[in-house]
Design an enzyme around this catalytic site. Structure first.
Site, mmCIF file in Angstrom:
data_model
loop_
_atom_site.group_PDB
_atom_site.id
_atom_site.type_symbol
_atom_site.label_atom_id
_atom_site.label_comp_id
_atom_site.label_asym_id
_atom_site.label_seq_id
_atom_site.Cartn_x
_atom_site.Cartn_y
_atom_site.Cartn_z
ATOM 1 N N GLU A 76 -35.139 -23.160 39.296
ATOM 2 C CA GLU A 76 -35.603 -22.424 38.116
ATOM 3 C C GLU A 76 -36.999 -21.810 38.306
ATOM 4 O O GLU A 76 -37.703 -21.551 37.329
ATOM 5 C CB GLU A 76 -35.612 -23.342 36.894
ATOM 6 C CG GLU A 76 -34.224 -23.716 36.429
ATOM 7 C CD GLU A 76 -34.228 -24.239 35.002
ATOM 8 O OE1 GLU A 76 -33.716 -23.539 34.120
ATOM 9 O OE2 GLU A 76 -34.752 -25.337 34.783
ATOM 10 N N HIS A 95 -42.725 -25.467 32.529
ATOM 11 C CA HIS A 95 -41.362 -25.528 31.992
ATOM 12 C C HIS A 95 -40.975 -26.983 31.852
ATOM 13 O O HIS A 95 -41.133 -27.765 32.796
ATOM 14 C CB HIS A 95 -40.378 -24.811 32.916
ATOM 15 C CG HIS A 95 -38.945 -25.131 32.589
ATOM 16 N ND1 HIS A 95 -38.395 -24.856 31.356
ATOM 17 C CD2 HIS A 95 -37.968 -25.743 33.305
ATOM 18 C CE1 HIS A 95 -37.133 -25.264 31.349
ATOM 19 N NE2 HIS A 95 -36.850 -25.809 32.513
ATOM 20 N N HIS A 97 -38.483 -30.177 29.612
ATOM 21 C CA HIS A 97 -37.401 -30.601 28.726
ATOM 22 C C HIS A 97 -37.921 -31.769 27.886
ATOM 23 O O HIS A 97 -37.209 -32.771 27.734
ATOM 24 C CB HIS A 97 -36.177 -31.057 29.513
ATOM 25 C CG HIS A 97 -35.784 -30.175 30.665
ATOM 26 N ND1 HIS A 97 -35.199 -30.662 31.812
ATOM 27 C CD2 HIS A 97 -35.888 -28.827 30.838
ATOM 28 C CE1 HIS A 97 -34.947 -29.649 32.650
ATOM 29 N NE2 HIS A 97 -35.373 -28.534 32.090
ATOM 30 N N HIS A 165 -31.958 -26.589 26.010
ATOM 31 C CA HIS A 165 -32.554 -26.809 27.325
ATOM 32 C C HIS A 165 -33.972 -27.373 27.245
ATOM 33 O O HIS A 165 -34.214 -28.491 27.678
ATOM 34 C CB HIS A 165 -32.513 -25.462 28.060
ATOM 35 C CG HIS A 165 -32.959 -25.508 29.487
ATOM 36 N ND1 HIS A 165 -32.582 -24.566 30.400
ATOM 37 C CD2 HIS A 165 -33.782 -26.348 30.150
ATOM 38 C CE1 HIS A 165 -33.115 -24.846 31.582
ATOM 39 N NE2 HIS A 165 -33.852 -25.915 31.449
HETATM 40 MN MN MN Z 1 -34.990 -26.639 33.064
#
Ligand code: MN
Length: 239
Positions: A76, A95, A97, A165
């Site tokens: 990603e 980024h 979660h 996500h």
């Molecule tokens: Mn991810």
């Protein structure tokens, strides 16, 4: 700051976001190369808690590697490259979660700041839905088309939630990215708890978002948190 110092701070940031529980075994933080703004630094695909200096790789803004050295990159990485490409002033991207914010990523509940310290996330955090443009996928942002679509949803803002996500945060530097990631999560936790009480939430007014957002963008505020988090995570601060 030179590239070597940026890499050192990036390694520290990996430990800090893991310590704070902002990432689990997945998620990542990156920094733009201060010596070459057309490139950024990112660890190889590894849990952030375990990242060391030897894991750091360099990528172009289209997320092609400069030299993989036989290591496996995060799939990603396009989240990061596309934000750096779209936003020259963004120097760090996170980024994650983070578990506590996920209810906001699976409902239509608006993510707006209700706390002074969360004003840094901006007036409202948009939700990007990968399915709108790309249909059924494995939910990962694995191409420049996907990354650019996500960056377009972030726009000139600080962050976006990613449906089903997690979230992405655009920072003016590493400390700013970590600070905003932390308070985005706290805002989600407070909204969820307040809503579970059955009371209407009083959000900050637009003027309060501007005022408190400016206050919490200051190095004096962010540096105080950074120093504390580094200490708690057991990592040595770099000056
Ligand atoms: Mn991810």
């Amino acid at each position: 700051m030179n590239a070597s110092a940026a890499i050192e701070e990036l390694v520290i940031a990996n430990r800090v976001i893991a310590f704070l529980g902002l990432v689990d075994s997945f998620g990542h933080i990156t920094v733009r190369n201060p010596e070459n703004p057309a490139r950024f630094f990112m660890a190889r695909a590894r849990a952030p808690r375990l990242v060391t200096k030897d894991d750091i790789l360099e990528f172009n803004l289209d997320s092609t590697p400069v030299d993989l050295r036989g290591l496996k990159p995060y799939s990603e990485r396009f989240i990061h490259g596309c934000l750096y490409e779209a936003r020259p002033e963004v120097l760090s991207v996170c980024h994650n979660h983070a578990h506590e914010l996920l209810p906001l990523a699976v409902t239509k509940t608006a993510m707006r700041p209700a706390l002074h310290s969360a004003a840094i996330i901006g007036h409202e955090v948009p939700v990007w839905d990968i399915r709108d443009q790309f249909g059924d996928t494995n939910m990962l942002v694995t191409t420049n088309d996907m990354g650019r679509s996500l960056a377009a949803t972030v726009g000139s803002g600080k962050a976006a939630l990613m449906r089903g996500h997690g979230s992405v945060i655009a920072g003016k530097n590493i400390q700013d990215a970590v600070f905003a990631t932390y308070y985005l999560r706290l805002n989600a936790e407070v909204l969820i708890k307040a809503m579970s009480m059955g009371s209407a939430v009083t959000y900050l007014s637009p003027g309060e978002v501007n005022g408190a957002g400016e206050l919490h963008s200051q190095p004096s505020a962010q540096g105080r948190a950074w120093e504390d988090w580094c200490s708690q995570a057991g990592v040595k601060l770099i000056s």
